[in-house]
Design an enzyme around this catalytic site. Structure first.
Site, PDB file in Angstrom:
ATOM      1  N   THR A 288       0.830  -1.209   0.000  1.00 20.66           N
ATOM      2  CA  THR A 288       0.000   0.000   0.000  1.00 20.66           C
ATOM      3  C   THR A 288       0.862   1.255   0.000  1.00 20.66           C
ATOM      4  OG1 THR A 288      -0.122  -0.452   2.362  1.00 20.66           O
ATOM      5  CG2 THR A 288      -2.104  -0.884   1.078  1.00 20.66           C
TER       6      THR A 288
ATOM      7  N   LEU B 213      13.058  -8.752   5.838  1.00 21.10           N
ATOM      8  CA  LEU B 213      13.103  -7.905   7.041  1.00 21.10           C
ATOM      9  C   LEU B 213      13.831  -6.594   6.757  1.00 21.10           C
ATOM     10  CD1 LEU B 213      13.831 -10.592   9.782  1.00 21.10           C
ATOM     11  CD2 LEU B 213      11.667  -9.795   8.878  1.00 21.10           C
TER      12      LEU B 213
ATOM     13  N   ASP C  37       9.877   0.731   4.507  1.00 19.56           N
ATOM     14  CA  ASP C  37      11.021   0.088   5.165  1.00 19.56           C
ATOM     15  C   ASP C  37      11.967   1.111   5.776  1.00 19.56           C
ATOM     16  OD1 ASP C  37       9.773  -1.989   3.921  1.00 19.56           O
ATOM     17  OD2 ASP C  37      11.351  -2.361   2.457  1.00 19.56           O
TER      18      ASP C  37
ATOM     19  N   TYR D  71       7.874  -7.045  -8.407  1.00 19.81           N
ATOM     20  CA  TYR D  71       7.536  -5.895  -7.562  1.00 19.81           C
ATOM     21  C   TYR D  71       7.304  -4.657  -8.429  1.00 19.81           C
ATOM     22  CZ  TYR D  71       7.805  -2.511  -3.759  1.00 19.81           C
ATOM     23  OH  TYR D  71       7.515  -1.515  -2.864  1.00 19.81           O
TER      24      TYR D  71
HETATM   25  C1  GLA Z   1       9.056  -4.076   0.140  1.00 19.20           C
HETATM   26  C2  GLA Z   1       9.203  -2.602  -0.196  1.00 19.20           C
HETATM   27  C3  GLA Z   1       8.241  -1.748   0.625  1.00 19.20           C
HETATM   28  C4  GLA Z   1       6.809  -2.273   0.535  1.00 19.20           C
HETATM   29  C5  GLA Z   1       6.779  -3.778   0.780  1.00 19.20           C
HETATM   30  C6  GLA Z   1       5.416  -4.367   0.541  1.00 19.20           C
HETATM   31  O1  GLA Z   1       9.476  -4.321   1.448  1.00 19.20           O
HETATM   32  O2  GLA Z   1      10.522  -2.170   0.026  1.00 19.20           O
HETATM   33  O3  GLA Z   1       8.311  -0.409   0.226  1.00 19.20           O
HETATM   34  O4  GLA Z   1       6.227  -1.936  -0.680  1.00 19.20           O
HETATM   35  O5  GLA Z   1       7.707  -4.477  -0.018  1.00 19.20           O
HETATM   36  O6  GLA Z   1       4.496  -3.871   1.449  1.00 19.20           O
END
Ligand code: GLA
Length: 381
Positions: A33, A121, A168, A218
């Site tokens: 999101t 992580l 993250d 992604y």
């Molecule tokens: C990865 C990306 C984040 C986020 C997640 C999915 O960790 O780095 O920015 O989009 O995937 O929620």
């Protein structure tokens, strides 16, 4: 880890370094999101990246990775991304600081930590944030925390080539002990929620898989979301992102977009609602509800957003009949990595045994388990 950084630094560079750390993250709910201007609910954890740094009076950056036991040197006046190499994250952040006008001078660096790599992580975000913070601390740059978050995210975009959202890096820098953060990725307003689990705890299960196409997939999801937005903009006014759409708005787009791509939009709209519902449930102390929302999130990630994999689905399904598990779902970008589970403390051992046996039986692999606590964000030691 601090001692190890110090002694290695002295051996290699004959100096006492300044040391900082930046944590990895979990995400309770709100997946994919962030790059859709939606809501997320991550937290920084007690698995961290440590960086030791000192000036070297040269025009080089000399870096040593404890994990890879490898050294890498680059000229800070001229360098370019080295995709797939660990040093690219540090180069990326250095480039961002330079571009923002900060005068980075030659430095030596030793880094390492206990965030498992490729487990979802965010070890790379933690490295970017730690490296950026280390440079700022060493050279006395007065960089606001939020700017550090942006520099780290841009390093990922431009140097690592992943069009990640902001979750993250934000969680790594802004984490607060014992709390999850509800972040609105549209205006970056945020609220800390104490995560009081009582007799329950968080346990991550690592599938030990990382599909090599994860980064490509992604970026593709990002484009699919953009496609839905673009189409919506031709039918509705005031739409900037999926955040501005309701489920019923998607009905009007059915004629123009294929079902799969429409499903991506549907998932994001529903996931945003789940984050809001989770914050309400947390405020009411209703952990059962939080667990239900986690299962619903997984279902959407798997069926509508298609970022799960057989191993993740299996791990989540296995928990369904366990009455001591409140919730379980895949966490992070997907296609491997970990599931996040909330379960009774007293049942952790039986849980591990049951999962390990069935997982090994099915995939001929042993999963790993991480018990995590919620920690402060980036800090100087
Ligand atoms: C990865 C990306 C984040 C986020 C997640 C999915 O960790 O780095 O920015 O989009 O995937 O929620």
């Amino acid at each position: 880890m601090r001692k190890l950084i110090e002694t290695t630094f002295k051996d290699l560079f004959q100096k006492v370094p300044l040391i900082v750390n930046s944590p990895g993250r979990i995400n309770l709910i709100g997946e994919h999101t962030d790059y859709n201007e939606g809501f997320v609910m991550p937290a920084a954890i007690d698995k961290k990246m440590y960086v030791g740094i000192a000036e070297n009076g040269l025009s080089n950056a000399r870096i040593y990775s404890l994990d890879f036991q490898e050294e890498f040197t680059f000229d800070i006046r001229s360098f370019s991304p080295k995709k797939g190499h660990w040093a690219t994250y540090i180069m990326g952040v250095t480039a961002q600081l330079q571009q923002a006008g900060y005068q980075v001078k030659g430095f030596d660096m030793v880094f390492g930590g206990d965030i498992p790599v490729g487990a979802g992580l965010s070890s790379s975000a933690a490295l970017e944030c730690a490296a950026g913070f280390a440079l700022a601390s060493l050279f006395g740059f007065d960089i606001p925390r939020l700017s550090l978050v942006h520099y780290a995210q841009k390093a990922e975009h431009l140097f690592a080539g992943v069009q990640c959202g902001i979750m993250d890096q934000f969680a790594s820098v802004m984490g607060k002990k014992g709390h999850v953060i509800r972040l609105d990725c549209r205006d970056l307003s945020y609220e800390y929620f104490p995560l009081d689990l009582g007799d329950y705890q968080i346990l991550l299960v690592d599938t030990q898989v990382k599909h090599s196409l994860a980064d490509t997939a992604y970026n593709r999801r990002r484009n699919e979301c953009a496609e839905v937005v673009l189409m919506a903009q031709q039918n509705l006014v005031g739409v900037k992102s999926l955040r501005d759409l309701r489920l019923k708005d998607l009905d009007q787009l059915k004629a123009y977009i294929n079902e799969e791509v429409l499903g991506r939009g549907e998932f994001i709209i529903e996931e945003n609602e789940r984050v809001i519902d989770t914050s309400k449930a947390l405020k009411e102390g209703n952990l059962k509800k939080v667990g239900e929302l986690m299962y619903a999130s997984h279902e959407g990630l798997s069926k509508k957003y298609s970022v799960s994999c057989t191993e993740l689905d299996f791990l989540v399904e296995m928990t369904q009949p366990m009455d001591y598990v409140l919730g379980s779902r895949m966490m992070g970008g997907g296609f491997g990595g970990c599931t996040i589970n909330i379960l009774k403390k007293e049942s952790v051992e039986i849980f591990k045994e049951t999962i390990t046996a069935s997982y090994a039986d099915k995939f001929k692999k042993t999963p790993k388990f991480y018990e995590v606590n919620l920690e402060e964000g980036t800090s100087r030691l």
